[in-house]
Enzyme design. Structure first.
Site, PDB file in Angstrom:
ATOM      1  N   HIS A   1       0.856  -1.192   0.000  1.00  0.00           N
ATOM      2  CA  HIS A   1       0.000   0.000   0.000  1.00  0.00           C
ATOM      3  C   HIS A   1       0.885   1.233   0.000  1.00  0.00           C
ATOM      4  O   HIS A   1       2.077   1.163   0.320  1.00  0.00           O
ATOM      5  CB  HIS A   1      -0.948   0.007   1.206  1.00  0.00           C
TER       6      HIS A   1
ATOM      7  N   SER B   1       1.828   5.328   1.005  1.00  0.00           N
ATOM      8  CA  SER B   1       1.716   6.378   2.025  1.00  0.00           C
ATOM      9  C   SER B   1       2.873   7.356   1.795  1.00  0.00           C
ATOM     10  O   SER B   1       3.094   7.802   0.678  1.00  0.00           O
ATOM     11  CB  SER B   1       1.750   5.766   3.438  1.00  0.00           C
TER      12      SER B   1
ATOM     13  N   HIS C   1      15.582  -5.085  32.365  1.00  0.00           N
ATOM     14  CA  HIS C   1      14.903  -4.180  31.439  1.00  0.00           C
ATOM     15  C   HIS C   1      15.939  -3.540  30.522  1.00  0.00           C
ATOM     16  O   HIS C   1      17.131  -3.521  30.830  1.00  0.00           O
ATOM     17  CB  HIS C   1      14.092  -3.115  32.186  1.00  0.00           C
TER      18      HIS C   1
ATOM     19  N   SER D   1      17.600  -0.577  27.779  1.00  0.00           N
ATOM     20  CA  SER D   1      17.814   0.828  27.445  1.00  0.00           C
ATOM     21  C   SER D   1      19.241   0.945  26.913  1.00  0.00           C
ATOM     22  O   SER D   1      19.774   0.001  26.355  1.00  0.00           O
ATOM     23  CB  SER D   1      17.596   1.718  28.675  1.00  0.00           C
TER      24      SER D   1
END
Length: 946
Positions: free
Chosen positions: A487, A489, A629, A631
């Site tokens: 598609h 855009s 986590h 980062s």
């Protein structure tokens, strides 16, 4: 300087060229000129209206219905101007109309020219009142006055008209463009005086069978609809002069089209025509016939006999042969056809690969049609498309445009580098049956090992990266990025940090960096319940860079590691990270007190020392620790104690570019100044390339800028520039710095004072402007203060002043210029004042420009001989001779721009285009300034900001 000769009503995306010019629409713009221009220039701007009033008489706008403007009473009300009511520039225009109709109905029903926006939410209520305006001659109910967040114009809400709309017996001009009409309202066929009808940018599938009832129609535009056929009655439009049916889905034309004997221009480009009828040879008045971007396999040889034909465009069709009579004509354009190729035999193997149709689009074209057979498309800017057979089941019109990147919505990530302009492809969201391939040229980045090139696309909500392949063309050595999409855009090419990605299952996995294979992330079994995607990026930092930034020889650090994931939930078990020890450090000479593990947020604003919070393990070459986590992580080795602040400073400097500013003047025309911001390593090549045509001072001292940062250039000490340029903000030129794109502008400067007949000296200074959202807070804070925005100042020198051509309304150099209004009402006019301003800049290039404009060699020689002692006279004679010959051509302004480009004067072409764009933007302001005596200043200011 106020270039108000370019009076435009709407941007080009909405403009439908008025070959049948409708004059009264320019009157408000002319009134605007009166308020902001000196008297001599006002006269030049009012000339078009006088000429247009004469044309109005030819169109029968004066007394055809028995009542003219002179008999109408003076209209009261702050929004009423004479017999005109222009409300399309107000967001509440329909509300204003209804209020006026209620309070001053006697005056409103006398209105002859009315403009309303069909994006207005009260449009349906307003339509019921329009049939009461019995004197109405021009009605504009146009959409496109609202934009979405990306700058695209939105269609209006108009889908029908009231039945008694046909009672407007004086209506001559009707514009319903940019709406949602699927059928043409039948009441339009009952308008006996209608001469100009525009229904472009709608959804019309067919026209009424009795469309020929509009016997007085001279101009009809239905471009960009979905028309599949035409009624036979179209041949009854005997007065039709201009017919624009481009960019529809027409497959066949009725023979009756050949009855349009007064037609001078016929545009059928961008349709699905396989052939055209022989009856087109009956159009003896035809001058221009546009048939490009169709599916034509044959054209009748009889077209060569049309006596007035001056342009026949057959580009991008399926023509394998063209009649010799046509091919020999000098004004025929046939590029993009498979000329000379043999027709594939029906017995050929169906599995064999058939050569696809190739389309070559020229500069200025903005759309093309694809079919189920597929095609290859080459744009003038170098972008290529491949639509495989079956990608679209039905013919589909593809539109495209190149946009200047705007930091407001082109959001770059840290360490990203923009390598191209933004490419917008429409229609948005249409799903192709097979993947469409796109090749986008880009500028090669300077750090290919650390970065990778990707095509990034915008969904309307967020940006995402596509799987991209890159290659370098052998002949041109240009780089192109290749991607596949289902598609359309928005697309652009960026260079990002090399990204390694993997899916982490419940069983665990291993991820390592392709930039530095010593960097690894180990996910143990049971680390997650559901699979999640993890990305790893690495930014190598040399010891020399760190020592230069910190001014401390003992500082060193490992590569920067950035980890991210598609889940907001922390891992169930610690993830093990392996980083190489900083350069010069091994397990044998390691001093643990000097080693620090830093954790940074995703924006790099805060760096915390987490050494005491994790368990560090060491080998001879690596350090290992565990986290839950993701980062930024950075391993430092230093004797410094507050390492977080040092790391933040280094990280910020890694995002800065060292640049120099240059200010050069054209050798042949010193009033033309080139300003450019150049990365430090490119300064010498750029100056070497420009030295033959420009001269000026040495570049400025080195300064530092962020990618996507805004800056300004301001001229000082008696130097004036065109304040009406679209890129001029409060008297300063606005730039956006992108390290790999050209940050260059050319501008003409003047000085109102000739100081004792000597050369006027001056200077140009560069200042910082708005900074990207992601610039560190400390960096922004340091820039505050009296001199914090100043970057550099460079001297420039202007020659002794010449006579100012555009300040003398009388005869000049022996010439007496008649009023000239080049162009048309929809796209704007180029006046005598504008031509004088252009002539002042032409210089010795006047001969090549004249030839590009179509003047003959004999004319050029005669002009040169007649004015052999005066270059200024030669320029004026050439330019105004051409202007007088082409005054009736609605395309003459675009031809002038093209001629400037072909003659190597892109600077003048850019100036003309910039002022035209400014005219489009200021049309709304011009209407607003007509009246509003009873409006409060607060409301007036609010409207001005809309």
């Amino acid at each position: 300087m106020c270039h108000t000769g370019f009076l435009c009503s709407l941007p080009p995306e909405l403009s439908v060229t008025y070959r049948a010019i409708f004059p009264p629409l320019l009157a408000p713009a002319a009134l605007w000129c009166c308020q902001c221009l000196p008297a001599w220039q006002v006269r030049a701007c009012l000339d078009p209206v006088d000429e247009m009033q004469k044309m109005a008489e030819l169109l029968g706008l004066g007394d055809e219905c028995g009542e003219g403007t002179s008999g109408a009473p003076a209209l009261a009300g702050s929004c009423l101007a004479d017999n005109r009511l222009n409300l399309d520039v107000y967001p509440d225009g329909c509300c204003r109309f209804l209020q006026l109709f209620k309070e001053q109905q006697g005056e409103v029903v006398q209105v002859e020219f009315l403009r309303l926006s069909s994006n207005d939410c009260l449009l349906d209520t307003t339509l019921g009142s329009l049939p009461h305006l019995k004197h109405l001659k021009s009605l504009v109910l146009k959409g496109g006055h609202a934009r979405d967040e990306f700058g695209s114009y939105q269609h209006g809400s108009l889908t029908s008209l009231p039945p008694d709309f046909g009672n407007l017996r004086c209506l001559t001009h009707l514009d319903l463009s940019f709406n949602r009409l699927s059928i043409l309202p039948s009441c339009i066929l009952h308008l006996p005086s209608l001469r100009v009808l525009l229904v472009s940018h709608n959804s019309l599938v067919t026209l009424p069978e009795d469309f020929g009832r509009l016997s007085k129609l001279t101009f009809f535009s239905a471009m960009k609809n979905q028309l599949k056929d035409l009624p036979r009655s179209i041949g009854e439009l005997s007065m039709l002069q201009d017919l624009d049916l481009s960019e529809n889905a027409l497959e066949l034309l009725p023979e009756e089209v050949g009855n349009l004997h007064n037609c001078t221009e016929l545009d059928l480009s961008g349709n699905c025509l396989l052939s055209i009828p022989d009856s087109l040879a009956n159009l003896k008045s035809l001058r221009r016939l546009h048939l490009h971007s169709n599916l034509l396999v044959t054209v009748p040889a009889s077209l060569a006999s049309l006596p007035n034909l001056s342009r026949l465009d057959l580009q991008n069709n399926c023509l394998r042969a063209i009649p010799a009579e046509i091919q020999s004509l000098p004004f025929v354009h046939v590029r993009g056809n498979p000329l000379g190729e043999t027709e594939p035999s029906p017995q050929a193997d169906k599995t064999s690969i058939r050569r696809l149709k190739r389309l070559f689009l020229e500069s200025g074209e903005g759309s093309f049609t694809i079919t189920s057979e597929g095609c290859k498309v080459v744009l003038a800017c170098g972008i290529h498309f491949y639509f495989p057979p079956g990608a679209a089941s039905d013919p589909l019109r593809i539109s495209f445009r190149s946009l200047t990147p705007d930091p407001q919505w082109v959001k770059l990530r840290h360490h990203d580098v923009l390598l191209s302009r933004v490419l917008e492809l429409q229609p948005h969201g249409v799903q192709f049956q097979q993947e469409v391939q796109i090749w986008m040229p880009y500028i090669s980045p300077q750090t290919p090992h650390q970065h990778e090139v990707v095509v990034r696309t915008f969904s309307g909500q967020s940006w995402s990266d596509l799987e991209t392949r890159v290659k370098r063309k052998r002949k041109s050595k240009k780089c192109v990025a290749h991607c596949c999409v289902l598609h359309f855009s928005w697309f652009l090419v960026v260079s990002r940090l090399v990204q390694n990605e993997c899916q982490v299952p419940a069983e665990g996995t291993l991820l390592f960096s392709s930039v530095d294979p010593n960097i690894k992330v180990i996910f143990p079994p049971g680390v997650t319940k559901e699979p999640r995607s993890v990305k790893l990026q690495v930014l190598p930092v040399s010891a020399e860079e760190i020592q230069e930034i910190t001014a401390h020889a003992g500082c060193t650090a490992s590569p920067l590691l950035c980890l991210s994931q598609d889940s907001t939930v922390d891992f169930l078990k610690p993830v093990r990270i392996q980083l190489p020890l900083p350069p010069g450090v091994t397990g044998l000479n390691l001093d643990r007190s000097r080693l620090h593990i830093l954790h940074g947020d995703l924006e790099g604003q805060t760096w915390n020392d987490i050494t005491s919070e994790v368990v560090l393990e060491f080998t001879h070459l690596y350090a290992m620790f565990e986290v839950t986590h993701f980062s930024w992580y950075w391993l430092w080795y230093t004797t410094k104690t507050y390492i977080g602040g040092i790391a933040k400073k280094v990280y910020e400097r890694l995002r800065l570019y060292q640049v120099n500013f240059i200010a050069l003047q054209r050798r042949r025309d010193p009033e033309q100044v080139l300003l450019q911001c150049v990365p430090k390593h490119k300064v010498d090549p750029v100056l070497k390339k420009l030295q033959d045509r420009y001269r000026g001072p040495e570049p400025s001292d080195m300064v530092e800028m962020f990618e996507g940062e805004q800056f300004f250039a301001a001229f000082e000490r008696g130097i004036s520039i065109d304040m009406d340029r679209p890129d001029c903000v409060d008297g300063r030129l606005s730039f956006i710095f992108y390290s790999h794109l050209k940050n260059m502008k050319e501008i003409y400067v003047t000085s109102p004072v000739d100081r004792k007949g000597q050369a006027v000296k001056g200077q140009v200074s560069f200042y910082r402007g708005a900074v990207p959202d992601s610039i560190p807070e400390d960096a922004s804070r340091r820039r505050k203060g009296p001199d914090s925005l100043w970057l550099a100042t460079l001297p420039i020198k202007l020659p002794q002043l010449k006579p100012c051509w555009d300040e003398n309304p009388g005869p000049l150099y022996g010439f007496s210029f008649p009023p000239l209004n080049l162009g048309n009402a929809e796209t704007g006019y180029l006046t005598q004042a504008n031509l004088l301003s252009i002539a002042r800049r032409v210089g010795a290039d006047w001969q090549s420009i004249g030839l590009s404009l179509g003047l003959t060699y004999q004319q050029i020689e005669r002009i040169g001989y007649n004015n052999r002692d005066d270059l200024n006279k030669q320029i004026l004679d050439m330019l105004f001779s051409w202007a007088q010959q082409n005054a009736e051509d609605p395309e003459c302004v675009s031809k002038l721009i093209t001629a400037m480009k072909e003659s190597g004067r892109q600077d003048i072409a850019d100036e003309i285009e910039a002022v035209i764009e400014l005219g489009r933007q200021k049309y709304s302001e011009s209407i607003r300034r007509v009246g509003l005596e009873h409006e409060s200043s607060t409301e007036d200011s609010a409207i001005a900001m809309v």
